[in-house]
Design an enzyme around this catalytic site. Sequence first.
Site, PDB file in Angstrom:
ATOM      1  N   GLN A   1      -4.975  -1.604   9.723  1.00 30.04           N
ATOM      2  CA  GLN A   1      -4.624  -2.897   9.132  1.00 30.04           C
ATOM      3  C   GLN A   1      -5.133  -4.034  10.018  1.00 30.04           C
ATOM      4  O   GLN A   1      -4.855  -4.076  11.216  1.00 30.04           O
ATOM      5  CB  GLN A   1      -3.092  -2.977   8.969  1.00 30.04           C
ATOM      6  CG  GLN A   1      -2.605  -4.215   8.276  1.00 30.04           C
ATOM      7  CD  GLN A   1      -3.035  -4.309   6.804  1.00 30.04           C
ATOM      8  OE1 GLN A   1      -3.067  -3.326   6.078  1.00 30.04           O
ATOM      9  NE2 GLN A   1      -3.390  -5.508   6.369  1.00 30.04           N
TER      10      GLN A   1
ATOM     11  N   LYS B   1       0.842  -1.209   0.000  1.00 28.91           N
ATOM     12  CA  LYS B   1       0.000   0.000   0.000  1.00 28.91           C
ATOM     13  C   LYS B   1       0.876   1.257   0.000  1.00 28.91           C
ATOM     14  O   LYS B   1       0.580   2.234  -0.684  1.00 28.91           O
ATOM     15  CB  LYS B   1      -0.933  -0.011   1.218  1.00 28.91           C
ATOM     16  CG  LYS B   1      -2.053  -1.031   1.092  1.00 28.91           C
ATOM     17  CD  LYS B   1      -2.773  -1.293   2.403  1.00 28.91           C
ATOM     18  CE  LYS B   1      -3.647  -2.538   2.294  1.00 28.91           C
ATOM     19  NZ  LYS B   1      -4.226  -2.964   3.584  1.00 28.91           N
TER      20      LYS B   1
ATOM     21  N   ASP C   1     -11.284   1.764   4.191  1.00 23.34           N
ATOM     22  CA  ASP C   1     -11.613   0.344   4.039  1.00 23.34           C
ATOM     23  C   ASP C   1     -13.107   0.090   3.877  1.00 23.34           C
ATOM     24  O   ASP C   1     -13.508  -1.052   3.647  1.00 23.34           O
ATOM     25  CB  ASP C   1     -11.090  -0.448   5.247  1.00 23.34           C
ATOM     26  CG  ASP C   1      -9.617  -0.783   5.083  1.00 23.34           C
ATOM     27  OD1 ASP C   1      -9.198  -1.004   3.927  1.00 23.34           O
ATOM     28  OD2 ASP C   1      -8.892  -0.806   6.086  1.00 23.34           O
TER      29      ASP C   1
END
Length: 288
Positions: free
Chosen positions: A104, A60, A126
């Site tokens: 994460q 990322k 997300d």
Amino acid sequence: MGMNKTDVAMLKTKNLGGTKLADEILGEVKKKVVTLTEVPHLAIIFVGENEPSKIFIRMKQNACKKTGIKNTLFKFNEGTKESEVLDLIKKLNEDAGVHGILVQLPIPNMDENKIFNSISPVKDVDGLTPKNIGNLLLGNEIIVPATVAAIAELLRSTNVDLKGKEVVIINRSNLIGKPLSMVLIKKSATVTLCHTKTKDIAKHTKQADIVITATGKPNFLVGRMIKKGSIVIDAGSARYKDKTCGDVNFNSVYKRTSLITPVPGGVGPLTVAFTIKNLLRCYELQHR
Ligand SMILES: NC(=O)c1ccc[n+]([C@@H]2O[C@H](COP(=O)([O-])OP(=O)(O)OC[C@H]3O[C@@H](n4cnc5c(N)ncnc54)[C@H](OP(=O)(O)O)[C@@H]3O)[C@@H](O)[C@H]2O)c1
């Protein structure tokens, strides 16, 4: 069992890769970023030492670099108090210089729901906050979780009409199975979710036109479990014999499929690209 020349030729025609599509998306993002008044900024929160997470974070960060996006990594040791992470999220929510917040997963020893509930929905890269998941459930796709968007894009790229297709997803998590089922139901597929308590998974997968697997168990899906000519999408990611691999026992499955995603090079890179695209979406939501 190795592959012979015919196998390799067949594999090329069946390969449903994600790398090229991912590069196209990142190319579009890069073009867009230079037109913006501010440099978009992604905050990444990482708790613990999960090795696959480190790889995903690196991917990322590289994608941010490639597209001209700023990123800041906030690293916490395992055992950090949940309140410390919640305090940081509160600060990042209030910071106008931060456009997206990515936590994460997995987050060891913390209440995932509480963490996601604390993220501002317009900074929810997300797409996992209750508001964004709720909107998805109602058919209003404001921010789609990146893995779900990646799988939907791979299916779109096949030009297969999903209407009435039997789709089996082996995963019922908030991250993948549940939101993916919403997106595919909207496209009029008939969706079945399987999990560890499903009595006979092969009974379902053998009927499926499309099988999407995300268990994280190497060699979980084998050839005899699938219908000839089906499409197989492998979103699993695990380390096996020092290599990154998915759920699919490739040698036995690819012979029966019409299309199959490789691991690595399938869902993974596209997920990263959609995460970055979601950051732009967040930027837009904040600048409306
Ligand atoms: N490629 C990518 O970009 C990407 C992105 C995110 C995640 N992933 C990978 O996707 C996988 C799943 O991630 P997640 O966050 O959804 O994990 P998760 O929350 O652990 O979910 C795993 C799911 O698989 C099911 N499962 C596990 N073992 C099974 C078995 N033996 N038989 C039947 N079902 C089984 C579980 O069933 P229960 O619910 O009954 O436990 C659960 O629904 C992981 O390998 C992760 O690394 C990949």
